[in-house]
Design a protein around this motif. Structure first.
Motif, PDB file in Angstrom:
ATOM      1  N   THR A 151       6.219   5.961 -17.374  1.00 44.09           N
ATOM      2  CA  THR A 151       5.110   6.529 -17.985  1.00 44.09           C
ATOM      3  C   THR A 151       5.075   8.023 -18.012  1.00 44.09           C
ATOM      4  N   SER A 152       5.260   8.541 -16.886  1.00 38.93           N
ATOM      5  CA  SER A 152       5.333  10.044 -16.643  1.00 38.93           C
ATOM      6  C   SER A 152       6.391  10.779 -17.320  1.00 38.93           C
ATOM      7  N   ARG A 153       7.503   9.975 -17.466  1.00 37.26           N
ATOM      8  CA  ARG A 153       8.525  10.674 -17.864  1.00 37.26           C
ATOM      9  C   ARG A 153       8.713  10.567 -19.407  1.00 37.26           C
ATOM     10  N   ILE A 154       7.848   9.710 -19.971  1.00 33.97           N
ATOM     11  CA  ILE A 154       7.644   9.336 -21.478  1.00 33.97           C
ATOM     12  C   ILE A 154       6.767  10.731 -21.803  1.00 33.97           C
ATOM     13  N   PHE A 155       5.644  10.887 -20.971  1.00 32.24           N
ATOM     14  CA  PHE A 155       4.540  11.968 -21.305  1.00 32.24           C
ATOM     15  C   PHE A 155       5.479  13.308 -21.154  1.00 32.24           C
ATOM     16  N   ILE A 156       6.120  13.671 -20.297  1.00 34.92           N
ATOM     17  CA  ILE A 156       6.754  14.854 -20.252  1.00 34.92           C
ATOM     18  C   ILE A 156       7.901  15.092 -21.321  1.00 34.92           C
ATOM     19  N   ARG A 157       8.750  14.089 -21.339  1.00 32.11           N
ATOM     20  CA  ARG A 157       9.882  14.370 -22.357  1.00 32.11           C
ATOM     21  C   ARG A 157       9.683  14.039 -23.813  1.00 32.11           C
ATOM     22  N   LEU A 158       8.554  13.164 -23.982  1.00 35.40           N
ATOM     23  CA  LEU A 158       8.454  12.774 -25.304  1.00 35.40           C
ATOM     24  C   LEU A 158       7.139  13.214 -25.984  1.00 35.40           C
ATOM     25  N   VAL A 159       6.017  12.894 -25.216  1.00 33.69           N
ATOM     26  CA  VAL A 159       4.643  13.184 -25.631  1.00 33.69           C
ATOM     27  C   VAL A 159       4.431  14.483 -25.650  1.00 33.69           C
ATOM     28  N   LEU A 160       4.543  15.120 -24.613  1.00 32.91           N
ATOM     29  CA  LEU A 160       4.291  16.664 -24.373  1.00 32.91           C
ATOM     30  C   LEU A 160       4.875  17.651 -25.396  1.00 32.91           C
ATOM     31  N   PRO A 161       5.973  17.559 -25.800  1.00 30.37           N
ATOM     32  CA  PRO A 161       6.647  18.466 -26.603  1.00 30.37           C
ATOM     33  C   PRO A 161       6.179  18.513 -28.209  1.00 30.37           C
ATOM     34  N   GLN A 162       5.771  17.286 -28.306  1.00 27.95           N
ATOM     35  CA  GLN A 162       5.099  16.921 -29.868  1.00 27.95           C
ATOM     36  C   GLN A 162       3.857  17.504 -29.957  1.00 27.95           C
ATOM     37  N   MET A 163       3.215  17.108 -28.677  1.00 25.35           N
ATOM     38  CA  MET A 163       1.824  17.344 -28.609  1.00 25.35           C
ATOM     39  C   MET A 163       1.340  18.838 -28.638  1.00 25.35           C
ATOM     40  N   TRP A 164       2.407  19.416 -28.098  1.00 25.13           N
ATOM     41  CA  TRP A 164       2.107  20.922 -28.230  1.00 25.13           C
ATOM     42  C   TRP A 164       2.438  21.532 -29.522  1.00 25.13           C
ATOM     43  N   ARG A 165       3.417  21.155 -30.047  1.00 27.33           N
ATOM     44  CA  ARG A 165       3.771  21.561 -31.705  1.00 27.33           C
ATOM     45  C   ARG A 165       2.707  21.215 -32.429  1.00 27.33           C
ATOM     46  N   ILE A 166       2.179  20.110 -32.189  1.00 25.21           N
ATOM     47  CA  ILE A 166       0.918  19.717 -33.056  1.00 25.21           C
ATOM     48  C   ILE A 166      -0.383  20.449 -32.913  1.00 25.21           C
ATOM     49  N   ALA A 167      -0.718  20.660 -31.602  1.00 23.78           N
ATOM     50  CA  ALA A 167      -1.902  21.374 -31.112  1.00 23.78           C
ATOM     51  C   ALA A 167      -1.764  22.797 -31.406  1.00 23.78           C
ATOM     52  N   LEU A 168      -0.595  23.422 -31.336  1.00 23.27           N
ATOM     53  CA  LEU A 168      -0.480  25.022 -31.321  1.00 23.27           C
ATOM     54  C   LEU A 168      -1.185  25.770 -32.341  1.00 23.27           C
ATOM     55  N   PRO A 169      -1.447  25.524 -33.588  1.00 21.11           N
ATOM     56  CA  PRO A 169      -2.140  26.041 -34.381  1.00 21.11           C
ATOM     57  C   PRO A 169      -3.677  26.177 -34.197  1.00 21.11           C
ATOM     58  N   GLY A 170      -4.327  25.078 -33.810  1.00 24.14           N
ATOM     59  CA  GLY A 170      -5.586  24.873 -33.244  1.00 24.14           C
ATOM     60  C   GLY A 170      -5.830  25.541 -32.281  1.00 24.14           C
ATOM     61  N   LEU A 171      -4.898  25.615 -31.274  1.00 21.67           N
ATOM     62  CA  LEU A 171      -5.214  26.373 -30.005  1.00 21.67           C
ATOM     63  C   LEU A 171      -5.170  27.592 -30.294  1.00 21.67           C
ATOM     64  N   GLY A 172      -4.430  28.241 -30.971  1.00 23.83           N
ATOM     65  CA  GLY A 172      -4.147  29.441 -31.346  1.00 23.83           C
ATOM     66  C   GLY A 172      -5.563  30.169 -32.045  1.00 23.83           C
ATOM     67  N   ASN A 173      -6.155  29.501 -32.911  1.00 22.00           N
ATOM     68  CA  ASN A 173      -7.635  29.719 -33.245  1.00 22.00           C
ATOM     69  C   ASN A 173      -8.638  29.961 -32.303  1.00 22.00           C
ATOM     70  N   LEU A 174      -8.441  28.788 -31.463  1.00 17.87           N
ATOM     71  CA  LEU A 174      -9.610  28.802 -30.109  1.00 17.87           C
ATOM     72  C   LEU A 174      -9.342  30.051 -29.345  1.00 17.87           C
ATOM     73  N   PHE A 175      -7.890  30.625 -29.291  1.00 17.15           N
ATOM     74  CA  PHE A 175      -7.587  31.591 -28.517  1.00 17.15           C
ATOM     75  C   PHE A 175      -8.269  32.716 -28.905  1.00 17.15           C
ATOM     76  N   LEU A 176      -8.089  32.833 -30.352  1.00 17.51           N
ATOM     77  CA  LEU A 176      -8.569  34.258 -30.939  1.00 17.51           C
ATOM     78  C   LEU A 176     -10.183  34.166 -30.844  1.00 17.51           C
ATOM     79  N   ILE A 177     -10.874  33.008 -30.903  1.00 16.88           N
ATOM     80  CA  ILE A 177     -12.346  33.020 -30.691  1.00 16.88           C
ATOM     81  C   ILE A 177     -12.630  33.425 -29.300  1.00 16.88           C
ATOM     82  N   LEU A 178     -11.801  32.899 -28.282  1.00 19.90           N
ATOM     83  CA  LEU A 178     -11.995  33.086 -26.700  1.00 19.90           C
ATOM     84  C   LEU A 178     -11.684  34.679 -26.515  1.00 19.90           C
TER      85      LEU A 178
END
Length: 231
Positions: A137-164
């Motif tokens: 489960t941990s390897r699935i999260f690190i190798r499969l879920v985390l890279p895709q999650m980061w790509r999808i979340a990055l635009p939203g996180l970028g907007n939040l950082f500009l507000i921050l």
């Protein structure tokens, strides 16, 4: 055009550096809290879901300025008691630490929803494929879920950082010498509010532009593998 800063140029530059340090420190804390909150809210167990929902709802329901004041002034008595109990004298939270905690809490609450949406956007078949290959489960999260999650979340996180980045001005109320605080000090001495507030505005704008350029390259880099796979 020559702008007379009445000798406050170095102080404003130091304030800009403090603003960057504060924003990046709060970003690191907020990313950790946001990821933890998203994992809790997407958990299959009810208690973590309730805990993640309580955190994001509570923090987002209170203005950032109030969090800065509550954390800075609300910890005074508690830290003093802890210091006396440990025999190390009176402890206190610095304005920088209070700002990092307050802004990190707020960033993390909004990042929780961004990460949560990104996790839910990943097809379940990817996890099932990882299980079929015998991955933990941990390897699935690190190798499969985390890279895709980061790509999808990055635009939203970028907007939040500009507000921050702009919300760092709120920490001036507890005397942290960042851009806004030093601009206010300069106005008090020089009696030139328009000049120094305009300079402060240009400094925030410059930092925002730099952050936007960095985020643009990060988004392109995060999407490279996905772009090749989709061709």
């Amino acid at each position: 055009m020559n702008i007379d800063l009445y000798g406050f140029g170095p102080a404003l530059a130091a304030g800009a550096l403090m603003t960057v340090k504060l924003a990046l420190s709060a970003l690191c804390l907020g990313l950790l809290l946001g990821l933890a909150g998203a994992l809790a809210k997407t958990s299959g167990n009810r208690p973590p879901q309730w805990l993640g929902g309580f955190y994001s709802t509570l923090v987002r329901g209170i203005p950032e300025l109030l969090w800065v004041l509550l954390i800075y002034f609300g910890t005074v008595n508690g830290l003093r008691s802890i210091g006396l109990a440990l025999g190390v004298g009176s402890l206190e939270l610095s304005p920088f630490a209070a700002g990092v905690i307050a802004l990190g809490l707020c960033f993390g609450a909004y990042a929780t929803e961004v990460f949560r949406g990104a996790i839910l956007a990943i097809p379940k078949g990817h996890r099932e494929a990882g299980l079929a290959l015998g991955l933990s489960t941990s390897r699935i999260f690190i190798r499969l879920v985390l890279p895709q999650m980061w790509r999808i979340a990055l635009p939203g996180l970028g907007n939040l950082f500009l507000i921050l980045m702009k919300d760092t001005a709120l920490v001036s109320v507890i005397s942290l010498e960042e851009i806004m605080r030093n601009a206010q000090n300069a106005v008090t001495v020089s009696k030139q509010p328009f000049t120094f507030y305009m300079v402060a505005a240009l400094m925030y704008l410059s930092l925002t532009v730099v952050a936007m350029v960095a985020l643009h390259f990060m988004e392109k880099r995060a999407a490279r593998g996905f772009a090749r796979a989709s061709q």
